[in-house]
Design a protein around this motif. Sequence first.
Motif, PDB file in Angstrom:
ATOM      1  N   PHE A 418      51.228 -73.215  -7.474  1.00  0.00           N
ATOM      2  CA  PHE A 418      49.928 -72.533  -7.475  1.00  0.00           C
ATOM      3  C   PHE A 418      49.402 -72.370  -8.906  1.00  0.00           C
ATOM      4  O   PHE A 418      48.199 -72.473  -9.157  1.00  0.00           O
ATOM      5  CB  PHE A 418      50.047 -71.166  -6.794  1.00  0.00           C
ATOM      6  CG  PHE A 418      48.769 -70.360  -6.828  1.00  0.00           C
ATOM      7  CD1 PHE A 418      47.775 -70.559  -5.883  1.00  0.00           C
ATOM      8  CD2 PHE A 418      48.569 -69.405  -7.825  1.00  0.00           C
ATOM      9  CE1 PHE A 418      46.596 -69.815  -5.920  1.00  0.00           C
ATOM     10  CE2 PHE A 418      47.397 -68.667  -7.875  1.00  0.00           C
ATOM     11  CZ  PHE A 418      46.411 -68.871  -6.918  1.00  0.00           C
ATOM     12  N   GLY A 419      50.289 -72.101  -9.852  1.00  0.00           N
ATOM     13  CA  GLY A 419      49.888 -71.922 -11.243  1.00  0.00           C
ATOM     14  C   GLY A 419      49.296 -73.178 -11.852  1.00  0.00           C
ATOM     15  O   GLY A 419      48.389 -73.104 -12.693  1.00  0.00           O
ATOM     16  N   VAL A 420      49.809 -74.341 -11.435  1.00  0.00           N
ATOM     17  CA  VAL A 420      49.255 -75.603 -11.928  1.00  0.00           C
ATOM     18  C   VAL A 420      47.794 -75.722 -11.502  1.00  0.00           C
ATOM     19  O   VAL A 420      46.907 -76.018 -12.307  1.00  0.00           O
ATOM     20  CB  VAL A 420      50.063 -76.808 -11.394  1.00  0.00           C
ATOM     21  CG1 VAL A 420      49.415 -78.115 -11.871  1.00  0.00           C
ATOM     22  CG2 VAL A 420      51.509 -76.737 -11.871  1.00  0.00           C
ATOM     23  N   TRP A 421      47.533 -75.466 -10.212  1.00  0.00           N
ATOM     24  CA  TRP A 421      46.157 -75.589  -9.712  1.00  0.00           C
ATOM     25  C   TRP A 421      45.246 -74.513 -10.301  1.00  0.00           C
ATOM     26  O   TRP A 421      44.082 -74.781 -10.621  1.00  0.00           O
ATOM     27  CB  TRP A 421      46.135 -75.503  -8.180  1.00  0.00           C
ATOM     28  CG  TRP A 421      47.033 -76.452  -7.454  1.00  0.00           C
ATOM     29  CD1 TRP A 421      47.899 -76.140  -6.452  1.00  0.00           C
ATOM     30  CD2 TRP A 421      47.155 -77.876  -7.627  1.00  0.00           C
ATOM     31  NE1 TRP A 421      48.560 -77.265  -5.991  1.00  0.00           N
ATOM     32  CE2 TRP A 421      48.129 -78.349  -6.701  1.00  0.00           C
ATOM     33  CE3 TRP A 421      46.568 -78.803  -8.489  1.00  0.00           C
ATOM     34  CZ2 TRP A 421      48.497 -79.685  -6.605  1.00  0.00           C
ATOM     35  CZ3 TRP A 421      46.939 -80.143  -8.402  1.00  0.00           C
ATOM     36  CH2 TRP A 421      47.883 -80.566  -7.476  1.00  0.00           C
ATOM     37  N   ALA A 422      45.757 -73.303 -10.484  1.00  0.00           N
ATOM     38  CA  ALA A 422      44.938 -72.191 -10.978  1.00  0.00           C
ATOM     39  C   ALA A 422      44.509 -72.383 -12.434  1.00  0.00           C
ATOM     40  O   ALA A 422      43.507 -71.808 -12.872  1.00  0.00           O
ATOM     41  CB  ALA A 422      45.703 -70.874 -10.832  1.00  0.00           C
ATOM     42  N   ALA A 423      45.249 -73.200 -13.187  1.00  0.00           N
ATOM     43  CA  ALA A 423      44.900 -73.423 -14.594  1.00  0.00           C
ATOM     44  C   ALA A 423      43.523 -74.062 -14.759  1.00  0.00           C
ATOM     45  O   ALA A 423      42.825 -73.809 -15.748  1.00  0.00           O
ATOM     46  CB  ALA A 423      45.979 -74.302 -15.247  1.00  0.00           C
ATOM     47  N   PHE A 424      43.114 -74.867 -13.787  1.00  0.00           N
ATOM     48  CA  PHE A 424      41.853 -75.606 -13.917  1.00  0.00           C
ATOM     49  C   PHE A 424      40.624 -74.702 -13.940  1.00  0.00           C
ATOM     50  O   PHE A 424      39.806 -74.783 -14.866  1.00  0.00           O
ATOM     51  CB  PHE A 424      41.747 -76.659 -12.809  1.00  0.00           C
ATOM     52  CG  PHE A 424      42.646 -77.839 -13.018  1.00  0.00           C
ATOM     53  CD1 PHE A 424      42.207 -78.955 -13.710  1.00  0.00           C
ATOM     54  CD2 PHE A 424      43.952 -77.830 -12.538  1.00  0.00           C
ATOM     55  CE1 PHE A 424      43.045 -80.042 -13.925  1.00  0.00           C
ATOM     56  CE2 PHE A 424      44.795 -78.909 -12.745  1.00  0.00           C
ATOM     57  CZ  PHE A 424      44.335 -80.022 -13.439  1.00  0.00           C
ATOM     58  N   PRO A 425      40.407 -73.826 -12.939  1.00  0.00           N
ATOM     59  CA  PRO A 425      39.215 -72.974 -13.009  1.00  0.00           C
ATOM     60  C   PRO A 425      39.233 -72.002 -14.183  1.00  0.00           C
ATOM     61  O   PRO A 425      38.176 -71.686 -14.749  1.00  0.00           O
ATOM     62  CB  PRO A 425      39.236 -72.226 -11.662  1.00  0.00           C
ATOM     63  CG  PRO A 425      40.641 -72.302 -11.181  1.00  0.00           C
ATOM     64  CD  PRO A 425      41.147 -73.620 -11.679  1.00  0.00           C
ATOM     65  N   LEU A 426      40.415 -71.532 -14.574  1.00  0.00           N
ATOM     66  CA  LEU A 426      40.491 -70.639 -15.730  1.00  0.00           C
ATOM     67  C   LEU A 426      40.069 -71.361 -17.009  1.00  0.00           C
ATOM     68  O   LEU A 426      39.306 -70.819 -17.822  1.00  0.00           O
ATOM     69  CB  LEU A 426      41.917 -70.094 -15.880  1.00  0.00           C
ATOM     70  CG  LEU A 426      42.351 -69.059 -14.840  1.00  0.00           C
ATOM     71  CD1 LEU A 426      43.827 -68.742 -14.996  1.00  0.00           C
ATOM     72  CD2 LEU A 426      41.515 -67.790 -14.969  1.00  0.00           C
ATOM     73  N   ALA A 427      40.538 -72.592 -17.186  1.00  0.00           N
ATOM     74  CA  ALA A 427      40.173 -73.375 -18.377  1.00  0.00           C
ATOM     75  C   ALA A 427      38.680 -73.676 -18.392  1.00  0.00           C
ATOM     76  O   ALA A 427      38.026 -73.609 -19.451  1.00  0.00           O
ATOM     77  CB  ALA A 427      40.979 -74.675 -18.412  1.00  0.00           C
ATOM     78  N   ASP A 428      38.111 -74.011 -17.237  1.00  0.00           N
ATOM     79  CA  ASP A 428      36.677 -74.304 -17.164  1.00  0.00           C
ATOM     80  C   ASP A 428      35.839 -73.075 -17.524  1.00  0.00           C
ATOM     81  O   ASP A 428      34.811 -73.199 -18.201  1.00  0.00           O
ATOM     82  CB  ASP A 428      36.303 -74.787 -15.760  1.00  0.00           C
ATOM     83  CG  ASP A 428      36.708 -76.227 -15.520  1.00  0.00           C
ATOM     84  OD1 ASP A 428      36.680 -77.018 -16.473  1.00  0.00           O
ATOM     85  OD2 ASP A 428      37.069 -76.567 -14.371  1.00  0.00           O
ATOM     86  N   THR A 429      36.257 -71.911 -17.087  1.00  0.00           N
ATOM     87  CA  THR A 429      35.520 -70.680 -17.386  1.00  0.00           C
ATOM     88  C   THR A 429      35.544 -70.374 -18.875  1.00  0.00           C
ATOM     89  O   THR A 429      34.512 -70.037 -19.478  1.00  0.00           O
ATOM     90  CB  THR A 429      36.110 -69.498 -16.594  1.00  0.00           C
ATOM     91  OG1 THR A 429      36.073 -69.798 -15.195  1.00  0.00           O
ATOM     92  CG2 THR A 429      35.325 -68.230 -16.858  1.00  0.00           C
ATOM     93  N   LEU A 430      36.693 -70.498 -19.491  1.00  0.00           N
ATOM     94  CA  LEU A 430      36.808 -70.233 -20.927  1.00  0.00           C
ATOM     95  C   LEU A 430      36.018 -71.255 -21.749  1.00  0.00           C
ATOM     96  O   LEU A 430      35.334 -70.894 -22.720  1.00  0.00           O
ATOM     97  CB  LEU A 430      38.287 -70.250 -21.332  1.00  0.00           C
ATOM     98  CG  LEU A 430      39.147 -69.096 -20.766  1.00  0.00           C
ATOM     99  CD1 LEU A 430      40.625 -69.368 -21.014  1.00  0.00           C
ATOM    100  CD2 LEU A 430      38.732 -67.779 -21.388  1.00  0.00           C
TER     101      LEU A 430
END
Length: 466
Positions: A418-430
Motif C-alpha cells: 500500500f505504501g508503494v501506491w500511496a507514494a504517487f499521490p503524495l509526490a504529485d501534491t508536493l
Amino acid sequence: MDERSQMLANEKISKLLLKLSVPAMVGMLVQAFYNLVDTIFVGHAYGADSIQAIGGIAVAFPIQMVGMAVSLAIGIGGSSIISRRMGEREMKKANKTFSNLIFLSILSSLLITGAGISFIVPLLKLFGATETILPYSLEYLEVILYGTVLFSLAMVTNSIARSEGNAKVAMNSMMMAGGLNIILDPIFIFGFGMGIRGAAIATVLAQGIGVLYIARYFLSGKSTLRFHPADLKPDSKIIKEVLAIGASPFARNVSSSFMIIILNNLLAFYGGDIAIAIFGIISKLLMFTLMPMFGIIQGLQPIVGFNYGAKNFGRVRESVKLAIIITTGMSIAGFLVLYLFPEQLFGIFSGDHQLIVEGKNAVRIVVLATPLIGFQVVGGALYQALGKARPSLFLSMCRQVLFLIPLVLILPKYLELFGVWAAFPLADTLAFAVTLIMVIREFKVLAEEGENMRNDPMRNDPLAGN
C-alpha cells in the motif's frame, strides 16, 4: 517575416494554441494507443503466462525510456532554440541548429544501441526483471534497441516540425507510425507466431515509415527550415545550449527510469510478478491519460518560445494561462475515467481475476492527485520554452527525485505494498505546490518585462540597436 512566423506572432492565442496542439494531441494519442495495444495483444497472446509477458514489457519499457530521454532532450532543447531564433529573425542560426540536432540524434542513438546490447541482461535485472519475467523482457528489448536510431530521429524531427509551427506534419508522421504499428502487431504476434518479439518488430518497422515521411517533408523544400549537410558539423555553442535546455526533460525521464529500478524491485519484494504487471498496466493507462496534455505542451512551446524571443510577453502569459486551464480539465477527466472504471480497463489487458482485483485497488490510490498534474506539466514546459535551463531542470527533478523516490523508499517499510501506491499521490501534491510557487513568480517577472516594454517601445524590436 514568413507566413508561419506571422501566425506565431499575431494570430489569436486560443485559435493558435488549438491549431498547433490538436495535431500534436492526435499524434500523441495514437502513439499512446499503440503502446496500449502492444501490451493488450501480448497479454492475450500468452494466456496463462500473461502476467509474466506484461511484466516483461513493463521492465523493458523504462530502459527504452532512457533512449527516449536523450531524444527528448535533443528535440525539446533544439526546438526551443529554433523557435526563439525564428522569433529573432535569425534563420541561419535556426537552420544550423536544425542540422546539429540531426547529428546529435544519430550519434546518441548509435551509442545507446551499442551500450544497451552489450549490457542487456544486467540492465534488465537491474530494472527488476525476475527469473520468470527476464526471458520476455529480453526478447522484446533486444529488437527495440536495434531500432533506437529510428525512434530518436522520429522524436527529434517531430519536435523540429512543431518548432516552426507545422504541427500537422508531426501529427501525420506520428499517426502513420502509430496506425501501422496497430496493424502490424497482430500480424507479427499471432500471424507469424512471434509473440512478444513480434510486437517489438512491428513497433520498429512502423517508426521507420514515420521517419521516411517526415524526412521527405524536410528535404522537399516545403518547410521553413532548410537542411544543409555542411551544417551537420558540430557547433559546440549550439550543442551546449541544446543540452542545457534539454537537461530538464532528460532528467525527468531518466529519474523516472531510476525510480522504476527502485519501484520494480520493491514491487517484486512486496507483491511479486503480479505487482510488476499491475504497475506496467497503470503506467500505460496513465500515459494514455497524459499524452493529450503533452500535445497541448507541444503546441504551447513554439508560441512561448517565438513570442519570448520577439519580446511579446503579454502573449506568453496569455498562452500559458490558457494551457493551464485546458490541461487541468484534461487531468480531471483522466482521473474520473481511471477512478471510476478500473475493472473494465484492467480487463482489456488480461482475464486474470487476481490481476483485475488487485489492479483496481492500486490504480484508485495512484491516481488520487492526477487532477494536479496538468498544472505541473505546463509549469515545467514554460521554463523549457523560455530557455531557462536551471528552473526547468529543478521542476523536472522535483516530483521524481525530491519527493517520489524518498516516499517510495520510506512508506513501504510501514505500509508494505500500500505504501508503494500511496507514494504517487503524495509526490504529485508536493510537486504541484512547488510548481505553483515558481510559476506565480515567473508570471510576475513577465509582467514586469511587459511593463518595461510599454515604457520603452524601442526594446520591442529584437533587431533594434543591431
